[in-house]
Every structure is written in structure tokens, then in C-alpha cells.
Motif scaffolding. Structure first.
Motif, PDB file in Angstrom:
ATOM      1  N   ARG A   1      62.374  44.945  40.728  1.00  0.00           N
ATOM      2  CA  ARG A   1      61.481  46.065  41.039  1.00  0.00           C
ATOM      3  C   ARG A   1      61.803  46.575  42.443  1.00  0.00           C
ATOM      4  N   SER A   2      62.974  47.125  42.607  1.00  0.00           N
ATOM      5  CA  SER A   2      63.426  47.535  43.934  1.00  0.00           C
ATOM      6  C   SER A   2      62.620  48.714  44.462  1.00  0.00           C
TER       7      SER A   2
ATOM      8  N   LEU B   1      56.957  50.254  44.223  1.00  0.00           N
ATOM      9  CA  LEU B   1      56.143  49.892  45.380  1.00  0.00           C
ATOM     10  C   LEU B   1      54.675  49.763  44.980  1.00  0.00           C
ATOM     11  N   ASP B   2      54.169  50.719  44.208  1.00  0.00           N
ATOM     12  CA  ASP B   2      52.774  50.641  43.762  1.00  0.00           C
ATOM     13  C   ASP B   2      52.536  49.383  42.932  1.00  0.00           C
ATOM     14  N   TYR B   3      53.486  49.086  42.051  1.00  0.00           N
ATOM     15  CA  TYR B   3      53.366  47.881  41.216  1.00  0.00           C
ATOM     16  C   TYR B   3      53.338  46.621  42.076  1.00  0.00           C
TER      17      TYR B   3
ATOM     18  N   ALA C   1      46.672  37.298  45.101  1.00  0.00           N
ATOM     19  CA  ALA C   1      45.565  36.812  45.928  1.00  0.00           C
ATOM     20  C   ALA C   1      44.377  36.413  45.067  1.00  0.00           C
ATOM     21  N   GLU C   2      44.078  37.208  44.043  1.00  0.00           N
ATOM     22  CA  GLU C   2      42.973  36.870  43.136  1.00  0.00           C
ATOM     23  C   GLU C   2      43.212  35.543  42.444  1.00  0.00           C
ATOM     24  N   LEU C   3      44.462  35.263  42.119  1.00  0.00           N
ATOM     25  CA  LEU C   3      44.804  34.043  41.390  1.00  0.00           C
ATOM     26  C   LEU C   3      44.981  32.839  42.307  1.00  0.00           C
ATOM     27  N   GLY C   4      44.996  33.064  43.601  1.00  0.00           N
ATOM     28  CA  GLY C   4      45.146  31.957  44.547  1.00  0.00           C
ATOM     29  C   GLY C   4      46.575  31.548  44.829  1.00  0.00           C
ATOM     30  N   ALA C   5      47.534  32.416  44.546  1.00  0.00           N
ATOM     31  CA  ALA C   5      48.930  32.109  44.862  1.00  0.00           C
ATOM     32  C   ALA C   5      49.154  32.227  46.361  1.00  0.00           C
ATOM     33  N   PRO C   6      49.955  31.334  46.958  1.00  0.00           N
ATOM     34  CA  PRO C   6      50.195  31.418  48.398  1.00  0.00           C
ATOM     35  C   PRO C   6      51.318  32.371  48.787  1.00  0.00           C
ATOM     36  N   VAL C   7      52.171  32.721  47.807  1.00  0.00           N
ATOM     37  CA  VAL C   7      53.386  33.480  48.093  1.00  0.00           C
ATOM     38  C   VAL C   7      53.607  34.513  46.998  1.00  0.00           C
ATOM     39  N   VAL C   8      54.134  35.667  47.390  1.00  0.00           N
ATOM     40  CA  VAL C   8      54.700  36.625  46.438  1.00  0.00           C
ATOM     41  C   VAL C   8      56.170  36.786  46.789  1.00  0.00           C
ATOM     42  N   SER C   9      57.030  36.567  45.800  1.00  0.00           N
ATOM     43  CA  SER C   9      58.470  36.689  46.000  1.00  0.00           C
ATOM     44  C   SER C   9      58.944  37.988  45.358  1.00  0.00           C
ATOM     45  N   VAL C  10      59.668  38.805  46.126  1.00  0.00           N
ATOM     46  CA  VAL C  10      60.197  40.080  45.632  1.00  0.00           C
ATOM     47  C   VAL C  10      61.654  40.180  46.064  1.00  0.00           C
ATOM     48  N   GLY C  11      62.353  41.159  45.495  1.00  0.00           N
ATOM     49  CA  GLY C  11      63.744  41.376  45.873  1.00  0.00           C
ATOM     50  C   GLY C  11      64.096  42.842  45.803  1.00  0.00           C
TER      51      GLY C  11
END
Length: 323
Positions: free
Chosen positions: A89-90, A103-105, A114-124
Motif C-alpha cells: 500500500r505505497s 494513505l487514507d487506508y 490502536a483499538e485492537l491493542g497492537a503495539p506496532v503498525v508495519s508498512v512499506g
């Protein structure tokens, strides 16, 4: 060290699970019972964390009620999230409308994580597979899309949009991790470090997925040369390995997936290097081909064995005592 060998968050990737149920219903629209079927398999392999990979399910596109269903399903299986990984999702896709939609996605994905309690979001910055890549036995056997080299305007756009994602993540207390991937602005250690430094946010770092690079059918630097420069910036880590060989008579390269302890990357040394550099982030075990989940579980156990030795030794050294 913030974790022990046994409680270090090591999540299973969901790359091997299709985006549709056996009956053809998209995972996105499937009932929670279908999500439970897949997550139950993850839990049955001994995982207590999962990387919610959006090739299987897109949390950023779930309505609030469905997101709550997902949270309940994870809790039923006693699974925490090591991260949410949003792939291909560049934010600098050559099509401006696609780039803006991406970007919106991704902003929605950060909110959902954040709602799910994940500590990290990984993107590329990697883009969807080409038709040739989809037809290949292994998609990395064919070249994919590339970011425009030397294009400072596109580079600046990447910095600006990834900074916006990092700021959204920081507002939720999350880390944003940028996944290394060939032929993108995250395709070399030097470029990845430059990108993170120009973004300039303490919660934005590198996902040093050097497996994406060592599998290429072309010359690549030694894995240590790929890893060492980015380790001070690493805040999440997709780990996978590959067998790699070269026929000097023809110049042909050969790569196939391997378990962590069997491929060209020496993860015993790589993990020690990461720990000595201060790495404290969650880890995600990935594997393509065969029983990817089963191999990922084996890789998790291997990492825990390594951590059980490396963590006490490094702690003892820092305290000035013999290990």
C-alpha cells in the motif's frame, strides 16, 4: 532487556492464509467463526501473538462492530497482537489517486491497530505484485515495481506522508515500522536510514526484513552489511530465511525459502547483533511455501532458545559479571 526469552512477543504471520474462506467468501466479509477457525490454528501451534497481516484481513476496513468482533475472537484464543502489517500500500504509488487512497487506508489501519491493542503498525513502499510475479513459482523470481531513483520530489512526498502516519501512530502510543523491500526507498540500508532520519519521529523505525533482499536473483550484499546499519533504528522485525546459491558457470542465482536456522542468514548472530544494538521490539516469523504456519512455529521455538542464551549473557556483560 524489556522481555524474557519466554515472554518476548513473537507473532505468527498470516501470509499463508488466503483472503477468502474455502467457500469463496472474502475473509473481510466472513463471519467471526471463520476468523476463529484460522486464529485457532495459530493458537494450536503454540503462538500467543499474531501479526495481523492485511493480505488475510484488513482491520482498517472493518466497521466498529466488526472490529469489536475481531477483538473478541482474538481474546477467545488468548492471542495478543505483535503488530498489524499493511503490505503493498505505497503512499507514493505513481497513480496519485491510488497513493492518496493508500494513505487514507493506512491512517485507518493505525486507528484500528490502536483499538485492537497492537503495539506496532508495519508498512512499506512496495506495490502490488505484477502479472509476471503472480505467474512465477516464487514471486521474487520476477522484478517488481520500483521507486524512482534520484527523484527528490517523490522522496519528499514519501517523507511527508510517512511522517503523517508516524504522527497518527504516536497519538495512539504506537510505533510505526518501515519494512525493507527491494527497489523501494527502503531497499538499501543507507536509504532506509536516511528516510527514518528525515521523518524525524522517535516512534518511527525500520523493520529490517532482510529476507526480502537476500532472496533476490541478483547480486546482493552480505546479510550483515544489510542488517548492521539499520539495527539502531529497528523497532519491529519480520524474520525469514532463504537458501541462496550461485552457479559461477552461468551466473544464475537460486533461492528458495528455508527455516531460520537453515538459510544463508545466520540468525544466531543476527539476533545477538540486534540485542546488542538495543532492539526491543516484537518479532514476526514468516515463511513462504509448504506449511508456512508450522515452519513459523518451529522458527519461534528456535528464537526462544537463542534468546534464553543471549539475553542472560548480554545482561551479565553489561553488569560486569561473568555469564
Amino acid at each position: 532487556m524489556p522481555h524474557t526469552a519466554q515472554d518476548w512477543p513473537i507473532g505468527a504471520a498470516l501470509l499463508q492464509f488466503p483472503a477468502a474462506s474455502p467457500g469463496g467468501l472474502p475473509t473481510q466479509d466472513a463471519p467471526a467463526s471463520e476468523w476463529s477457525r484460522v486464529l485457532g490454528e495459530v493458537a494450536a501451534e503454540g503462538f500467543d501473538h499474531v501479526d495481523l497481516t492485511d493480505s488475510w484481513l484488513r482491520p482498517g476496513d472493518l466497521a466498529p462492530g466488526r472490529l469489536a468482533e475481531l477483538a473478541r475472537t482474538l481474546k477467545e484464543h488468548r492471542l495478543g497482537l505483535s503488530a498489524v502489517s499493511a503490505i503493498r500500500r505505497s503512499v507514493i504509488d505513481p497513480d496519485p489517486a491510488v497513493a492518496r487512497d493508500n494513505l487514507d487506508y493506512l491512517l485507518r489501519t493505525v486507528d484500528a491497530a490502536a483499538e485492537l491493542g497492537a503495539p506496532v503498525v508495519s508498512v512499506g513502499l512496495h506495490r502490488p505484485l505484477t502479472e509476471a510475479q503472480r505467474r512465477a513459482l516464487w514471486f521474487w523470481h520476477e522484478p517488481g515495481a520500483a521507486d524512482p531513483a534520484g527523484d527528490e520530489r517523490t522522496w519528499a512526498l514519501a517523507v511527508r506522508r510517512l511522517r503523517a502516519l508516524g504522527e497518527r501512530a504516536a497519538g495512539h502510543g504506537l510505533r510505526l515500522s518501515l519494512e525493507m523491500y527491494e527497489d523501494t526507498y527502503l531497499g538499501t540500508p543507507e536509504s532506509a536510514v536516511r528516510l527514518v532520519r528525515e521523518i524525524g519521529l522517535p516512534n518511527v523505525g525500520v523493520n529490517p526484513d532482510i529476507g526480502n533482499l537476500v532472496r533476490l536473483h541478483r547480486p546482493v550484499p552480505h546479510w550483515e552489511d544489510l542488517l548492521l546499519p539499520v539495527l539502531p533504528y529497528a523497532n519491529y522485525w519480520h524474520v525469514k530465511n532463504y537458501h541462496r546459491d550461485l552457479d559461477p558457470a552461468t551466473g544464475a542465482y537460486f533461492t528458495v525459502p528455508a527455516p531460520l536456522e537453515g538459510g544463508v542468514i545466520d540468525y544466531r548472530r543476527a539476533l545477538e547483533l540486534a540485542l546488542r544494538a538495543g532492539f526491543d521490539g516484537p518479532i514476526c516469523t514468516e515463511h513462504y511455501g509448504g506449511d508456512g504456519l508450522g515452519v513459523s512455529a518451529r522458527n519461534r521455538d528456535y528464537l526462544r532458545r537463542l534468546l534464553s542464551v543471549k539475553l542472560p549473557a548480554i545482561a551479565a556483560e553489561r553488569e560486569g559479571a561473568p555469564a
